[in-house]
Design a protein around this motif. Structure first.
Motif, PDB file in Angstrom:
ATOM      1  N   ALA A 282       0.833  -1.210   0.000  1.00  0.00           N
ATOM      2  CA  ALA A 282       0.000   0.000   0.000  1.00  0.00           C
ATOM      3  C   ALA A 282       0.865   1.257   0.000  1.00  0.00           C
ATOM      4  O   ALA A 282       0.588   2.228  -0.727  1.00  0.00           O
ATOM      5  CB  ALA A 282      -0.939  -0.013   1.198  1.00  0.00           C
ATOM      6  N   GLU A 283       1.933   1.260   0.806  1.00  0.00           N
ATOM      7  CA  GLU A 283       2.809   2.431   0.861  1.00  0.00           C
ATOM      8  C   GLU A 283       3.571   2.599  -0.454  1.00  0.00           C
ATOM      9  O   GLU A 283       3.781   3.734  -0.909  1.00  0.00           O
ATOM     10  CB  GLU A 283       3.783   2.298   2.030  1.00  0.00           C
ATOM     11  CG  GLU A 283       3.107   2.368   3.393  1.00  0.00           C
ATOM     12  CD  GLU A 283       4.099   2.225   4.529  1.00  0.00           C
ATOM     13  OE1 GLU A 283       5.323   2.186   4.242  1.00  0.00           O
ATOM     14  OE2 GLU A 283       3.657   2.158   5.689  1.00  0.00           O
ATOM     15  N   MET A 284       3.981   1.481  -1.066  1.00  0.00           N
ATOM     16  CA  MET A 284       4.690   1.571  -2.347  1.00  0.00           C
ATOM     17  C   MET A 284       3.775   2.130  -3.445  1.00  0.00           C
ATOM     18  O   MET A 284       4.207   2.928  -4.279  1.00  0.00           O
ATOM     19  CB  MET A 284       5.211   0.196  -2.768  1.00  0.00           C
ATOM     20  CG  MET A 284       6.364  -0.327  -1.937  1.00  0.00           C
ATOM     21  SD  MET A 284       7.760   0.789  -1.815  1.00  0.00           S
ATOM     22  CE  MET A 284       7.490   1.433  -0.162  1.00  0.00           C
ATOM     23  N   ILE A 285       2.519   1.709  -3.426  1.00  0.00           N
ATOM     24  CA  ILE A 285       1.561   2.218  -4.418  1.00  0.00           C
ATOM     25  C   ILE A 285       1.370   3.712  -4.227  1.00  0.00           C
ATOM     26  O   ILE A 285       1.313   4.490  -5.204  1.00  0.00           O
ATOM     27  CB  ILE A 285       0.220   1.470  -4.297  1.00  0.00           C
ATOM     28  CG1 ILE A 285       0.383   0.021  -4.779  1.00  0.00           C
ATOM     29  CG2 ILE A 285      -0.869   2.172  -5.096  1.00  0.00           C
ATOM     30  CD1 ILE A 285      -0.823  -0.842  -4.527  1.00  0.00           C
ATOM     31  N   ALA A 286       1.304   4.151  -2.970  1.00  0.00           N
ATOM     32  CA  ALA A 286       1.143   5.585  -2.691  1.00  0.00           C
ATOM     33  C   ALA A 286       2.352   6.369  -3.196  1.00  0.00           C
ATOM     34  O   ALA A 286       2.213   7.458  -3.790  1.00  0.00           O
ATOM     35  CB  ALA A 286       0.938   5.803  -1.198  1.00  0.00           C
TER      36      ALA A 286
END
Length: 804
Positions: free
Chosen positions: A215-219
């Motif tokens: 999720a953080e990488m996608i953000a």
């Protein structure tokens, strides 16, 4: 040694052939599982070791147009990013000799090879690229003959350059040449800029300061995308293998696919073990039946049930222990060779030979425990017999059954033939277990053949019925449709021509906000009506002239995106904006499973490119593979003469012709078919040993009967023919049963493989697998019958009368 030890030794040594067969079949079953455990452990651990050593990026994205150092520096300031690294990649053409035809390849450039940050390349031989020296990707030396010290010619933007190869380089995310990959060439960033006229970067890699969290990488990827869009730069995913934007650095990108393949192989190896245990059951059951009188004597002189039970359980444990002496080295060497084969296929260093402790422990547990469980029923049944029952027992004789009574009434059939049939089905329980073994062996073989046939059918016949072009090119820039079609059609090798438009984007339901869950889509702008594409409609309809907002999706893409007929979707074209369409049909297309088809005129109008397109599909006068390749070479020169610049590599899998594209795809499945074939051979060996073991038991049990036959004048040839006939009857009967189930079983394995590879395979049944197995089972039956038959012919009348 003791009484118990002497009894066990006597049972093992008095019938060495039976002991060898049981030991071998336990060993093969244990070795099959041990080999798969060994291979999977070595492959996954080695792949992961190489992957982690390369310090893989968490975010990998493509950029168009290219970006400069200042933009990369600006991206580094995004909070949460550890660093950002740029590199460049470009399609090129190359050839070894001036008389050779041009081949497509890929040129890669790193800014500083000695100070790489993410998804690092490995230097295998030579020195890192300099301005004058290039590198070649590992495998390109063996497959394409591009070796260190050789000179080749490359063509970039219609400019030819003679270059020298100074190194072999390993790229951890490249598709290896042996697996269908193109030749890779490596240059310095400055040299690539001089060749292409672009000194910037079209790929970026980044890692976060924190541990990987999807999720953080996608953000973070979204932040990069928005920052690039402000500079009118499009971006997309470039992480292997499917081109997503983010990937887990702690898990090799190919691991899920390999796990699926190993799961299928593991199931096949377990089947091999179970089939082998049937022979163990038959053998122990036969031993107990032959030694009923011995059990009675032991009980009569005071032996307890527990002591007798211990004798036979220890007997089985000895079988398993002897099997381990064969299975452990066999599994270790076989697993290592498979590991080396797979690593070479993936263009990776296999490392040093290692014995996998997990595989050894699995074999110990299997070889010692599995035969015990298989033997429990006959052992418990035998040791519980009373002295009175043992003394009154006269062996295995039984009353005549229905088959025997029917055969007794047959007067016209030869007596030898009737005797062969009668003897074959005398012990019906044993026949059933033997048939299960042989049927499953044949079924596995036919299933593997069906997978091969279905793969070739999918990526040959089916694909060619969908893609009806012979040659296809992609232009460097969009060209005028009417001019290119007119120019192409007058060439003598051309029968028909169509200009298509090829583009990329992201798709989502129209009422859904943009997110990283949006599926990537390959957009085909279709000239309507088209004669070079034969859609396989699965639902709805195909595009029609006059459609302005209709879209036809690949059924796999629709499944992933949660779309159905009638839905409205939004296509995100990056900096070119968004367009809305209604789903009117779903098609099957296994080559590009993220394809979406739209009217060419409608998409060009919405993208403000009316009258211009970027791909050409051509049907040639002669369409055999050699003619296609020759036509492609001729047309490339023809376009070059008319100042139309083509990209290296065609529309599909980087190949100019339909035949080359299908060959490239099929080569990627050859490794998997090879692995399945190995397991099919193992199971076939198990079946043949099981058949030989059963016939050997029959010889032992009919020793007196054979003696009587010889006493009344039966020749050795007649006795041999009886046992060979039994083997053939059992083999042919199993073939009939296996053939009846081969169609649904073949479909099941084809679907399972397609699921493991996230692919779409079209099942097709061909009788070749059944015919091949008929030949194989006939040969195996004769071979398996020969030793028991030979042993039967050596039994004398005196030996038969003294047999106990």
């Amino acid at each position: 040694m003791g009484v118990i030890g002497y009894k066990i030794w006597s049972d093992l040594w008095s019938n060495k052939n039976r002991t060898l067969q049981v030991v071998l079949i336990i060993a093969i079953g244990a070795a099959a599982i041990g080999m798969i455990v060994t291979t999977r452990t070595l492959v996954i651990s080695r792949m992961q070791e190489i992957w982690e050593a390369a310090n893989p990026a968490m975010i990998t994205m493509s950029t168009y147009p290219s970006i400069d150092d200042d933009t990369i520096t600006a991206l580094k300031r995004i909070e949460g990013l550890e660093n950002v690294e740029g590199f460049s990649t470009e399609s090129v053409e190359w050839r070894l000799n001036p008389d050779d035809e041009w081949s497509s390849g890929r040129l890669i450039a790193r800014d500083d090879y000695k100070n790489q940050h993410y998804t690092t390349l490995g230097l295998i031989k030579g020195e890192w690229p300099t301005y004058r020296l290039f590198g070649v990707g590992q495998g390109g030396d063996e497959v394409y003959g591009i070796r260190v010290g050789s000179e080749i010619t490359i063509r970039v933007n219609d400019n030819e350059r003679q270059i020298k190869i100074g190194s072999i380089i390993y790229d951890p995310i490249a598709s290896p040449p042996s697996f269908g990959g193109r030749a890779l060439l490596f240059a310095t960033h400055d040299r690539m800029g001089d060749l292409t006229g672009d000194q910037k970067f079209n790929r970026i890699m980044a890692r976060a300061t924190a541990e990987y969290d999807e999720a953080e990488m996608i953000a973070l990827a979204d932040l990069i995308k928005r920052k690039l869009e402000k500079q009118e730069v499009d971006s997309g995913g470039a992480s292997p293998p499917q081109g997503s934007r983010v990937s887990d650095p702690n898990k090799h990108f190919f691991q899920d696919t390999m796990d699926g393949i190993f799961m299928i192989l593991a199931v096949m190896s377990i089947v091999a073990l179970i089939l082998g245990l049937f022979l163990v059951y038959n053998t122990i059951n036969a031993i107990i039946s032959q030694q009923v009188d011995q059990i009675g004597v032991m009980k009569a002189i005071g032996a307890g049930t527990g002591q007798i039970l211990l004798i036979y359980l220890l007997n089985v444990l000895v079988y398993g222990s002897l099997a381990l002496l064969i299975s452990i080295p066999l599994a270790s060497m076989g697993g290592w060779r498979l590991h080396v084969f797979l690593m070479n296929t993936f263009n990776a260093d296999p490392g040093t030979f290692t014995i996998v402790s997990e595989a050894v422990m699995a074999q110990v547990a299997i070889a010692l425990l599995a035969p015990l469980f298989a033997s429990l029923i006959p052992i418990f049944t035998g040791v519980r017999i009373t002295v009175r029952e043992a003394i009154s027992s006269y062996g295995l004789s039984a009353g005549a059954g229905l088959l025997e009574r029917l055969l007794a009434k047959s007067e016209r059939l030869p007596r030898l033939f009737l005797l062969t049939i009668s003897n074959t089905f005398r012990n019906k329980g044993r026949v059933i277990l033997t048939q299960i073994t042989l049927v499953i062996s044949g079924l596995i073989f036919m299933m593997v053949m069906s997978v091969g046939d279905s793969t070739r059918n999918t990526f040959d016949d089916v694909i060619l019925s969908i893609l009806k072009y012979d040659v296809s090119f992609v232009f460097e820039d969009s060209e005028r449709i009417q001019e290119v079609e007119k120019l192409t059609l007058i060439h003598p090798v051309v029968k028909a021509v169509e200009m298509w438009n090829l583009d990329n984007g992201n798709i989502r339901p129209i009422d859904q906000a943009e997110s990283d869950d949006d599926q990537q889509v390959t957009l085909f702008g279709v000239p309507l009506p088209t004669s070079l594409y034969g859609p396989h409609i699965r639902a709805g309809r195909w595009l029609q002239p006059g459609d302005t907002e209709a879209i036809v999706l690949n059924q796999r893409l629709a499944e992933r995106a949660g779309l159905k007929l009638g839905d409205w979707v939004t296509i995100d074209h990056g900096i070119k904006g968004e367009t809305d369409w209604q789903v009117v049909g779903l098609v099957f297309d296994p080559v590009v499973d993220d394809s979406a088809h739209i009217s060419r005129e409608s998409i060009l109008r919405k993208l403000n490119r009316v009258g211009r397109s970027n791909t050409v599909w051509i049907q040639t006068v002669q369409n055999d593979p050699d003619s296609q390749v020759e036509a492609a070479h001729t047309l490339r020169k023809y376009y070059d003469q008319h100042e139309l610049t083509l990209r290296p590599g065609g529309t599909f899998v980087g190949q100019d012709t339909a035949s080359e594209a299908t060959d490239r795809i099929l080569s990627q499945y050859s490794m998997i078919i090879t692995l399945l074939a190995v397991m099919a051979v193992v199971i076939a060996v198990v079946g043949s040993i099981a058949l030989s073991g059963v016939l050997s038991l029959n010889v032992l049990e009919r020793t007196r009967e054979i003696g009587v036959m010889r006493a009344v004048g039966a020749s050795s040839g007649s006795i041999a023919r009886i046992f060979i006939g039994e083997g053939l009857l059992l083999g042919w009967l199993s073939w009939v049963i296996a053939a009846m189930f081969s169609v649904p079983a073949g479909r099941l394995m084809t679907d399972a493989l397609g699921s493991a590879l996230s692919s779409q395979l079209v099942y097709i049944y061909k009788p070749t697998g059944a015919l091949y197995w008929l030949i194989i089972i006939t040969i195996l039956s004769i071979i398996a019958s020969w030793l028991p038959a030979r042993r039967a012919t050596r039994i004398s009348v005196r030996d038969s009368l003294t047999y106990q």
